[in-house]
Motif scaffolding. Structure first.
Motif, mmCIF file in Angstrom:
data_model
loop_
_atom_site.group_PDB
_atom_site.id
_atom_site.type_symbol
_atom_site.label_atom_id
_atom_site.label_comp_id
_atom_site.label_asym_id
_atom_site.label_seq_id
_atom_site.Cartn_x
_atom_site.Cartn_y
_atom_site.Cartn_z
ATOM 1 N N LYS A 1 -4.984 22.448 15.185
ATOM 2 C CA LYS A 1 -4.792 23.827 14.746
ATOM 3 C C LYS A 1 -5.476 24.061 13.403
ATOM 4 N N HIS A 2 -5.267 23.156 12.466
ATOM 5 C CA HIS A 2 -5.843 23.308 11.129
ATOM 6 C C HIS A 2 -7.283 22.797 11.051
ATOM 7 N N LYS A 3 -7.703 21.998 12.049
ATOM 8 C CA LYS A 3 -9.008 21.334 11.997
ATOM 9 C C LYS A 3 -9.127 20.564 10.678
ATOM 10 N N ASP A 4 -8.087 19.826 10.363
ATOM 11 C CA ASP A 4 -8.022 19.119 9.089
ATOM 12 C C ASP A 4 -7.185 17.856 9.258
ATOM 13 N N ARG A 5 -7.204 17.029 8.208
ATOM 14 C CA ARG A 5 -6.508 15.753 8.237
ATOM 15 C C ARG A 5 -5.611 15.585 7.025
ATOM 16 N N ARG A 6 -4.489 14.897 7.243
ATOM 17 C CA ARG A 6 -3.662 14.417 6.142
ATOM 18 C C ARG A 6 -3.973 12.935 5.966
ATOM 19 N N TRP A 7 -4.011 12.488 4.709
ATOM 20 C CA TRP A 7 -4.446 11.128 4.391
ATOM 21 C C TRP A 7 -3.345 10.327 3.713
ATOM 22 N N LYS A 8 -3.279 9.028 4.039
ATOM 23 C CA LYS A 8 -2.470 8.065 3.303
ATOM 24 C C LYS A 8 -3.340 6.844 3.022
ATOM 25 N N PHE A 9 -2.954 6.050 2.027
ATOM 26 C CA PHE A 9 -3.794 4.938 1.574
ATOM 27 C C PHE A 9 -2.991 3.648 1.482
ATOM 28 N N TYR A 10 -3.687 2.538 1.713
ATOM 29 C CA TYR A 10 -3.119 1.190 1.635
ATOM 30 C C TYR A 10 -3.631 0.572 0.342
ATOM 31 N N CYS A 11 -2.752 0.388 -0.634
ATOM 32 C CA CYS A 11 -3.130 -0.102 -1.958
ATOM 33 C C CYS A 11 -2.651 -1.537 -2.152
ATOM 34 N N CYS A 12 -3.517 -2.371 -2.693
ATOM 35 C CA CYS A 12 -3.174 -3.778 -2.941
ATOM 36 C C CYS A 12 -3.398 -4.116 -4.402
ATOM 37 N N GLN A 13 -2.485 -4.926 -4.942
ATOM 38 C CA GLN A 13 -2.529 -5.336 -6.344
ATOM 39 C C GLN A 13 -2.565 -6.855 -6.417
ATOM 40 N N GLY A 14 -3.465 -7.386 -7.261
ATOM 41 C CA GLY A 14 -3.553 -8.826 -7.462
ATOM 42 C C GLY A 14 -2.778 -9.272 -8.692
ATOM 43 N N ASP A 15 -2.539 -10.572 -8.780
ATOM 44 C CA ASP A 15 -1.859 -11.142 -9.945
ATOM 45 C C ASP A 15 -2.820 -11.259 -11.116
ATOM 46 N N ASP A 16 -2.349 -10.919 -12.296
ATOM 47 C CA ASP A 16 -3.070 -11.163 -13.545
ATOM 48 C C ASP A 16 -4.468 -10.546 -13.583
ATOM 49 N N VAL A 17 -4.623 -9.354 -13.002
ATOM 50 C CA VAL A 17 -5.898 -8.642 -13.109
ATOM 51 C C VAL A 17 -5.651 -7.249 -13.666
ATOM 52 N N CYS A 18 -6.612 -6.757 -14.432
ATOM 53 C CA CYS A 18 -6.537 -5.416 -15.002
ATOM 54 C C CYS A 18 -7.789 -4.640 -14.622
ATOM 55 N N LEU A 19 -7.640 -3.347 -14.411
ATOM 56 C CA LEU A 19 -8.769 -2.481 -14.098
ATOM 57 C C LEU A 19 -9.335 -1.911 -15.387
ATOM 58 N N THR A 20 -10.650 -2.004 -15.541
ATOM 59 C CA THR A 20 -11.318 -1.530 -16.755
ATOM 60 C C THR A 20 -12.560 -0.732 -16.367
ATOM 61 N N ARG A 21 -13.116 0.002 -17.331
ATOM 62 C CA ARG A 21 -14.371 0.734 -17.151
ATOM 63 C C ARG A 21 -14.340 1.600 -15.886
ATOM 64 N N CYS A 22 -13.292 2.414 -15.746
ATOM 65 C CA CYS A 22 -13.124 3.257 -14.555
ATOM 66 C C CYS A 22 -14.001 4.509 -14.664
ATOM 67 N N ILE A 23 -14.600 4.884 -13.551
ATOM 68 C CA ILE A 23 -15.536 6.006 -13.499
ATOM 69 C C ILE A 23 -15.265 6.832 -12.250
ATOM 70 N N TRP A 24 -15.333 8.164 -12.399
ATOM 71 C CA TRP A 24 -15.315 9.064 -11.253
ATOM 72 C C TRP A 24 -16.754 9.422 -10.894
ATOM 73 N N THR A 25 -17.072 9.390 -9.614
ATOM 74 C CA THR A 25 -18.383 9.865 -9.163
ATOM 75 C C THR A 25 -18.394 11.389 -9.237
ATOM 76 N N PRO A 26 -19.581 12.010 -9.232
ATOM 77 C CA PRO A 26 -19.633 13.447 -8.925
ATOM 78 C C PRO A 26 -19.311 13.611 -7.441
ATOM 79 N N TYR A 27 -19.260 14.841 -6.948
ATOM 80 C CA TYR A 27 -19.113 15.029 -5.500
ATOM 81 C C TYR A 27 -20.299 14.362 -4.818
#
Length: 197
Positions: free
Chosen positions: A127-153
């Motif tokens: 009906k909507h011709k659209d989708r609802r989204w969910k995500f599977y996220c995983c976390q490792g031990d003793d790691v940190c995320l750095t230097r994060c960047i967003w792409t343009p469209y």
């Protein structure tokens, strides 16, 4: 062999873990594209959802590294394909989100702190011709995320796209703008380096 490994070993996905997809001629491609994806015949293209519900999870300790999508004017929907790369060495803790958007709404999502996108699922509504989204996220031990960047469209409406997470980085989030008039979405992705804490 797990179902995920069997899917990745199926025709269209090479042993190296990269998608064997052709980039159609006369198409402008956004984002970083693996040059190895250019020389596979059109008949070798494999899509994971065929305009139906999509469910995809990377093999254990891997995160999504390549995203490929094609729009169909006939179905007013997209087909998708993905590849993964090894991202974790030690123990990981993974969980599914709830749906992060309603039909005809945008998405603004990042996995919780120190987590990567390792799978996704969406629900199609005709009906909507659209989708609802969910995500599977995983976390490792003793790691940190750095230097994060967003792409343009990375795509225009109804545009084919193939985007690869830059080397040394990992996928953590996405923003998606929905245009009800066009019934289409434009995508941005967030990626980060992963360093020991």
């Amino acid at each position: 062999m797990s179902a995920d490994c069997q899917r990745r070993a199926s025709p269209g996905i090479g042993n190296s873990g990269t998608l064997e997809m052709i980039i159609p001629p006369n198409r402008s491609i956004s984002g970083t594209v693996n040059p190895d994806l250019r020389n596979i015949p059109q008949t070798e293209k494999r899509w994971l959802n065929d305009y139906q519900m999509l469910h995809y999870v990377c093999p254990h300790r891997a995160s999504i590294s390549i995203i490929v999508s094609q729009h169909s004017n006939k179905t007013k929907d997209r087909v998708w394909d993905f590849a993964c790369k090894t991202s974790f060495r030690g123990l990981i803790n993974c969980s599914w989100t709830d749906y992060v958007n309603n039909f005809d709404e945008g998405i603004n999502f990042s996995c919780p702190s120190k987590s990567l996108i390792c799978g996704l699922e969406n629900l199609l509504d005709d009906k909507h011709k659209d989708r609802r989204w969910k995500f599977y996220c995983c976390q490792g031990d003793d790691v940190c995320l750095t230097r994060c960047i967003w792409t343009p469209y990375i795509n225009k409406y109804k545009e084919y796209f193939s985007w690869q997470v830059p080397e040394g980085s990992h996928l953590v989030g996405t923003v998606c703008y929905n245009d009800d008039q066009r019934g289409q979405r434009r995508w941005q992705y967030r990626y980060c380096a992963m360093d020991p804490c």
